[in-house]
Design a protein around this motif. Sequence first.
Motif, PDB file in Angstrom:
ATOM      1  N   ALA A   1       0.828  -1.216   0.000  1.00  0.00           N
ATOM      2  CA  ALA A   1       0.000   0.000   0.000  1.00  0.00           C
ATOM      3  C   ALA A   1       0.859   1.262   0.000  1.00  0.00           C
ATOM      4  O   ALA A   1       0.441   2.313  -0.509  1.00  0.00           O
ATOM      5  N   CYS A   2       2.073   1.170   0.549  1.00  0.00           N
ATOM      6  CA  CYS A   2       2.977   2.322   0.559  1.00  0.00           C
ATOM      7  C   CYS A   2       4.141   2.125  -0.405  1.00  0.00           C
ATOM      8  O   CYS A   2       4.492   3.033  -1.155  1.00  0.00           O
ATOM      9  N   ALA A   3       4.730   0.956  -0.401  1.00  0.00           N
ATOM     10  CA  ALA A   3       5.947   0.738  -1.176  1.00  0.00           C
ATOM     11  C   ALA A   3       5.695   0.470  -2.648  1.00  0.00           C
ATOM     12  O   ALA A   3       6.581   0.673  -3.481  1.00  0.00           O
ATOM     13  N   PHE A   4       4.483   0.030  -2.994  1.00  0.00           N
ATOM     14  CA  PHE A   4       4.236  -0.464  -4.346  1.00  0.00           C
ATOM     15  C   PHE A   4       3.182   0.343  -5.085  1.00  0.00           C
ATOM     16  O   PHE A   4       3.467   0.974  -6.090  1.00  0.00           O
ATOM     17  N   SER A   5       1.953   0.356  -4.596  1.00  0.00           N
ATOM     18  CA  SER A   5       0.846   0.973  -5.326  1.00  0.00           C
ATOM     19  C   SER A   5       0.581   2.393  -4.853  1.00  0.00           C
ATOM     20  O   SER A   5       1.181   2.877  -3.905  1.00  0.00           O
ATOM     21  N   GLY A   6      -0.376   3.055  -5.540  1.00  0.00           N
ATOM     22  CA  GLY A   6      -0.740   4.419  -5.170  1.00  0.00           C
ATOM     23  C   GLY A   6       0.208   5.448  -5.750  1.00  0.00           C
ATOM     24  O   GLY A   6       1.142   5.123  -6.456  1.00  0.00           O
ATOM     25  N   PRO A   7      -0.044   6.740  -5.458  1.00  0.00           N
ATOM     26  CA  PRO A   7      -1.077   7.227  -4.546  1.00  0.00           C
ATOM     27  C   PRO A   7      -2.488   7.234  -5.128  1.00  0.00           C
ATOM     28  O   PRO A   7      -3.453   7.280  -4.390  1.00  0.00           O
ATOM     29  N   GLY A   8      -2.635   7.190  -6.450  1.00  0.00           N
ATOM     30  CA  GLY A   8      -3.965   7.180  -7.047  1.00  0.00           C
ATOM     31  C   GLY A   8      -4.569   5.799  -7.064  1.00  0.00           C
ATOM     32  O   GLY A   8      -3.887   4.802  -6.815  1.00  0.00           O
ATOM     33  N   PRO A   9      -5.869   5.694  -7.392  1.00  0.00           N
ATOM     34  CA  PRO A   9      -6.535   4.388  -7.402  1.00  0.00           C
ATOM     35  C   PRO A   9      -6.161   3.529  -8.600  1.00  0.00           C
ATOM     36  O   PRO A   9      -6.310   2.307  -8.556  1.00  0.00           O
ATOM     37  N   ALA A  10      -5.688   4.158  -9.687  1.00  0.00           N
ATOM     38  CA  ALA A  10      -5.345   3.419 -10.899  1.00  0.00           C
ATOM     39  C   ALA A  10      -3.842   3.492 -11.145  1.00  0.00           C
ATOM     40  O   ALA A  10      -3.203   4.503 -10.841  1.00  0.00           O
ATOM     41  N   PRO A  11      -3.250   2.436 -11.676  1.00  0.00           N
ATOM     42  CA  PRO A  11      -1.815   2.462 -11.944  1.00  0.00           C
ATOM     43  C   PRO A  11      -1.468   3.477 -13.030  1.00  0.00           C
ATOM     44  O   PRO A  11      -2.228   3.658 -13.982  1.00  0.00           O
ATOM     45  N   PRO A  12      -0.319   4.137 -12.907  1.00  0.00           N
ATOM     46  CA  PRO A  12       0.103   5.093 -13.924  1.00  0.00           C
ATOM     47  C   PRO A  12       0.709   4.380 -15.126  1.00  0.00           C
ATOM     48  O   PRO A  12       0.901   3.153 -15.104  1.00  0.00           O
ATOM     49  N   SER A  13       1.028   5.114 -16.158  1.00  0.00           N
ATOM     50  CA  SER A  13       1.776   4.547 -17.272  1.00  0.00           C
ATOM     51  C   SER A  13       3.146   4.112 -16.777  1.00  0.00           C
ATOM     52  O   SER A  13       3.760   4.769 -15.930  1.00  0.00           O
ATOM     53  N   CYS A  14       3.635   2.998 -17.287  1.00  0.00           N
ATOM     54  CA  CYS A  14       4.956   2.516 -16.876  1.00  0.00           C
ATOM     55  C   CYS A  14       6.063   3.487 -17.270  1.00  0.00           C
ATOM     56  O   CYS A  14       7.196   3.376 -16.771  1.00  0.00           O
ATOM     57  N   LEU A  15       5.755   4.420 -18.146  1.00  0.00           N
ATOM     58  CA  LEU A  15       6.764   5.400 -18.522  1.00  0.00           C
ATOM     59  C   LEU A  15       7.116   6.308 -17.353  1.00  0.00           C
ATOM     60  O   LEU A  15       8.245   6.812 -17.268  1.00  0.00           O
TER      61      LEU A  15
ATOM     62  N   SER B   1      -1.252 -16.233  -8.621  1.00  0.00           N
ATOM     63  CA  SER B   1      -0.130 -16.570  -9.487  1.00  0.00           C
ATOM     64  C   SER B   1       1.154 -16.023  -8.883  1.00  0.00           C
ATOM     65  O   SER B   1       1.139 -15.411  -7.812  1.00  0.00           O
ATOM     66  N   ALA B   2       2.265 -16.248  -9.582  1.00  0.00           N
ATOM     67  CA  ALA B   2       3.552 -15.697  -9.154  1.00  0.00           C
ATOM     68  C   ALA B   2       3.991 -14.574 -10.094  1.00  0.00           C
ATOM     69  O   ALA B   2       5.166 -14.250 -10.167  1.00  0.00           O
ATOM     70  N   ARG B   3       3.038 -13.971 -10.804  1.00  0.00           N
ATOM     71  CA  ARG B   3       3.374 -12.882 -11.726  1.00  0.00           C
ATOM     72  C   ARG B   3       3.829 -11.651 -10.949  1.00  0.00           C
ATOM     73  O   ARG B   3       3.228 -11.278  -9.945  1.00  0.00           O
ATOM     74  N   VAL B   4       4.884 -11.011 -11.440  1.00  0.00           N
ATOM     75  CA  VAL B   4       5.417  -9.821 -10.786  1.00  0.00           C
ATOM     76  C   VAL B   4       5.568  -8.698 -11.802  1.00  0.00           C
ATOM     77  O   VAL B   4       5.742  -8.945 -12.994  1.00  0.00           O
ATOM     78  N   ALA B   5       5.513  -7.466 -11.319  1.00  0.00           N
ATOM     79  CA  ALA B   5       5.719  -6.278 -12.164  1.00  0.00           C
ATOM     80  C   ALA B   5       5.663  -5.051 -11.275  1.00  0.00           C
ATOM     81  O   ALA B   5       5.146  -5.106 -10.150  1.00  0.00           O
ATOM     82  N   PRO B   6       6.192  -3.930 -11.736  1.00  0.00           N
ATOM     83  CA  PRO B   6       5.935  -2.667 -11.042  1.00  0.00           C
ATOM     84  C   PRO B   6       4.455  -2.316 -11.160  1.00  0.00           C
ATOM     85  O   PRO B   6       3.741  -2.852 -12.017  1.00  0.00           O
ATOM     86  N   TRP B   7       3.988  -1.413 -10.325  1.00  0.00           N
ATOM     87  CA  TRP B   7       2.583  -1.009 -10.344  1.00  0.00           C
ATOM     88  C   TRP B   7       2.392   0.025 -11.453  1.00  0.00           C
ATOM     89  O   TRP B   7       2.512   1.234 -11.244  1.00  0.00           O
ATOM     90  N   CYS B   8       2.091  -0.469 -12.652  1.00  0.00           N
ATOM     91  CA  CYS B   8       1.906   0.414 -13.806  1.00  0.00           C
ATOM     92  C   CYS B   8       1.342  -0.397 -14.956  1.00  0.00           C
ATOM     93  O   CYS B   8       1.304  -1.625 -14.911  1.00  0.00           O
ATOM     94  N   ASP B   9       0.886   0.294 -15.990  1.00  0.00           N
ATOM     95  CA  ASP B   9       0.455  -0.380 -17.203  1.00  0.00           C
ATOM     96  C   ASP B   9       0.842   0.479 -18.403  1.00  0.00           C
ATOM     97  O   ASP B   9       1.466   1.529 -18.248  1.00  0.00           O
ATOM     98  N   CYS B  10       0.461   0.035 -19.588  1.00  0.00           N
ATOM     99  CA  CYS B  10       0.853   0.752 -20.801  1.00  0.00           C
ATOM    100  C   CYS B  10      -0.363   1.195 -21.607  1.00  0.00           C
ATOM    101  O   CYS B  10      -0.294   1.363 -22.825  1.00  0.00           O
ATOM    102  N   GLY B  11      -1.484   1.383 -20.898  1.00  0.00           N
ATOM    103  CA  GLY B  11      -2.707   1.759 -21.592  1.00  0.00           C
ATOM    104  C   GLY B  11      -2.638   3.117 -22.269  1.00  0.00           C
ATOM    105  O   GLY B  11      -3.212   3.325 -23.340  1.00  0.00           O
ATOM    106  N   VAL B  12      -1.949   4.063 -21.654  1.00  0.00           N
ATOM    107  CA  VAL B  12      -1.848   5.416 -22.213  1.00  0.00           C
ATOM    108  C   VAL B  12      -0.375   5.773 -22.314  1.00  0.00           C
ATOM    109  O   VAL B  12       0.195   6.389 -21.410  1.00  0.00           O
ATOM    110  N   SER B  13       0.244   5.384 -23.417  1.00  0.00           N
ATOM    111  CA  SER B  13       1.681   5.605 -23.569  1.00  0.00           C
ATOM    112  C   SER B  13       2.040   6.387 -24.827  1.00  0.00           C
ATOM    113  O   SER B  13       3.219   6.621 -25.085  1.00  0.00           O
ATOM    114  N   GLY B  14       1.045   6.751 -25.622  1.00  0.00           N
ATOM    115  CA  GLY B  14       1.291   7.574 -26.800  1.00  0.00           C
ATOM    116  C   GLY B  14       2.283   6.938 -27.752  1.00  0.00           C
ATOM    117  O   GLY B  14       2.253   5.727 -28.003  1.00  0.00           O
TER     118      GLY B  14
END
Length: 280
Positions: free
Chosen positions: A137-151, A213-226
């Motif tokens: 909740a502090c080290a990984f996700s946030g501060p917003g409710p949705a993940p930011p762009s991985c950029l 699962s054992a899937r790992v990643a930073p808290w982000c996605d690539c939905g809006v990456s231009g």
Amino acid sequence: MARCLGPTMLLLLLWLFLMPEPFLGSLFPWLVEGGGTRRQPESRSSSTGSLSSAAQNRCVDAAEACTADTQCQRLRTEYVAQCLGPAPPGGCHRAHCHRALRRFFARGPPALTHALLFCPCSSPACAERRRQTFVPACAFSGPGPAPPSCLAPLDACENSRVCRPRLLAFQAFCSPVPRALDGCPRDQAPNCLRAYAGLVGTAVTPNYLDNTSARVAPWCDCGVSGNRQEECEAFRGLFTKNRCLGICTQLSPETRWCHTDLCPWVAPSPAGPAGHPPGP
């Protein structure tokens, strides 16, 4: 990822593969176990109770082993206090939390810190405990409710003197290479695990994405990456599509804590099965 893997970086990655370990430790101290001291965990007594506990939830067993070790417990208490301490409403002191997590992996006994990070799970309850171990909740996700762009974390990492060399080391030691039959050289597995652990507490802190699962990643996605969509997906793919990282993190239940061929710092002991964390 062009900026990360340009011609200069490719030469540097090749140099890293050929670098003797003492020099590697001087440049990337978080890759040297226990601050430069090679430790092999003592084996826990193979009593019926211990084996039963490990069979039910190895993450609980890893937490108990850390608690029994003075140094591990002190560093763990420190990061929990920093990550869960008083903070402004709706936020946390992320910089303090990240610093304490980096200290946990840099100074704690690797056999114990890695057991917490990579404990194998076969149930949602175990996987959820593993996912919550490093206060996401502090080290990984946030501060917003949705993940930011991985950029966003990628750009922050590339401009950070703490994060950038760690990401470079992760790319070097966890990427498939042609010289191995399956693309994943076993002799690089220890460095891959340490390099992954070195990212915890940085701008690109990874974590388990769910408890199924054992899937790992930073808290982000690539939905809006231009027009940087390809770069964004290449960065996230370092975690989500990395077969070599998967081999290192998805540990075999039969060997309990670690494949001895993938984690050669864990040596078999006549006192008990290889890979068990130290007992009290």
